[in-house]
Enzyme design. Structure first.
Site: not given
Ligand code: AMP
Length: 370
Positions: A7, A70, A159, A220, A356
């Site tokens: 990642n 990823r 996601h 956020r 993930e």
């Protein structure tokens, strides 16, 4: 099979090595390109390789069977993981305008790894791919259609790897094939999103054109009136910075770590309590919306840092939803059990840890076997 999952972010490189589907070692190299830090992604990969060799996980990157990357944005082109070749690299590069921060960093990891071990197959797993099954009514914004046609402005959702992984796990728990189950999945971490899954496929999700939309997150804003950034810019503020870095929980109470917010709320801090309420209210808003879209829902699934570890948030989310068939077992919830639904709950309520990296490793292996 030895699969390295990477990642690659703009200033960090996360890596995890899987051998025969089991995680054997992982790590992170931070401060890439920063003063006093690691020079670049090439150097970061060298550090990762040395650490994995030292851990006895692999003899060298030469000996890997595959690398799974990823990749944040796959646009409309990538609806599933793909083996990386120069054409795929070009396509990921073409998508940079849609993910200016993430795709260049992901590409950096891909290019460096290709240079280092050109014979090792590499696979790209996209954060957006799972949501490419959304119907038009979910993904189009009601703005002039040219924005979609000319600039690709639409809901993409993110996601996806996490929602897909927990959907598979939820189907296993339900004892039904994935393609028959309807789910509402809640990924509640620092970033957060909800997903409506019909017959195993994403039909709607709360993140949008960017990962700024939807639920309230650590820093956020999630959904807001679209005139607000216009007003911020008129005041001379950089709306992008305010909405991505200074909003969400932090904007409401000065703190983005849910653990501390809970502690402060319990100690009577009014702002923290209100932040929690706003946070939960938005999640419930999406649960209601997705129940209306799905009709039948087999399970509500909580995952990621907050979803997995905060009984308080789960309880606040489920409170009063009994008439909708969502009945939490407060004791099982407090005890940290995986199935936290009361026996009479029509909709099962699960806590499923996301993974993930494992999902990327599994998908990488599947692509190589295709
Ligand atoms: P993630 O991005 O998935 O690592 O999730 C990070 C978020 O999970 C942060 O807001 C943490 O405060 C939150 N978190 C982690 N552990 C707990 C916990 N035990 N209780 C409440 N929140 C937690």
């Amino acid at each position: 099979m030895k699969i390295l999952v990477l990642n690659s972010g703009s200033s960090s490189l996360k890596y995890k090595l899987f051998s025969e589907g089991e995680a054997v070692a992982d790590g992170i190299v931070e401060h890439i390109g920063e003063e006093g830090g690691v020079k670049d992604h090439r150097e970061a990969l060298e550090i990762a390789e040395k650490a994995l060799i030292r851990a006895g996980a692999v003899e060298s990157f030469d000996r890997l069977d595959a690398v799974g990357h990823r990749v944040v944005h796959g646009g409309e082109r990538f609806i599933e993981p793909v083996r990386i070749d120069s054409e795929v690299i070009g396509a990921i590069r073409d998508l940079i305008p849609l993910a200016p921060l993430h795709n260049p960093a992901n590409l950096e990891g891909i290019e460096m790894m290709k240079k280092k071990v050109p014979h090792v197959p590499q696979v790209a797993v996209f954060d957006t791919a799972f949501h490419q099954t959304m119907p038009k009514r979910s993904y189009l914004y009601a703005i002039p259609l040219e924005f979609y046609e000319n600039y690709g402005v639409r809901r993409y959702g993110f996601h996806g790897t996490s929602h897909m992984y927990i959907a598979k796990k939820a189907a296993e728990r339900l004892g039904k094939p994935l393609k028959t189950v309807n789910l509402i999945t809640l990924h509640l971490g620092n970033g957060a999103s909800a997903c409506a899954i019909e017959k195993g496929q994403s039909v709607d999700t709360s993140m949008g054109f960017t990962p700024l939309a939807g639920l309230v997150m650590g820093t956020r804003s999630g959904d807001i009136d679209p005139e607000i950034p216009v007003m911020m810019e008129k005041k001379g503020l950089d709306a992008d910075t305010v909405l991505n870095k200074q909003s969400g929980l932090r904007g409401l109470c000065g703190e983005n770590d849910m653990r501390r917010i809970q502690e402060r709320a319990a100690a009577g801090d009014e702002k923290s309590r209100t932040a929690l309420e706003v946070y939960v209210h938005r999640i419930r808003h999406y649960i209601g919306a997705y129940m209306a879209q799905l009709g039948r829902v087999d399970a509500l699934v909580f995952t990621a840092g907050i979803g997995e570890h905060s009984p308080l948030v789960r309880q606040m989310v489920c409170r009063g939803l009994e008439p909708l068939g969502i009945v939490l077992d407060t004791k099982k919830n407090a005890d940290g059990r995986r199935d936290i639904s009361a026996p009479k709950s029509q909709i099962r309520i699960f806590v499923i840890p996301t993974d993930e990296e494992l999902e990327i490793a599994l998908q990488t292996e599947a692509v190589l076997k295709r």
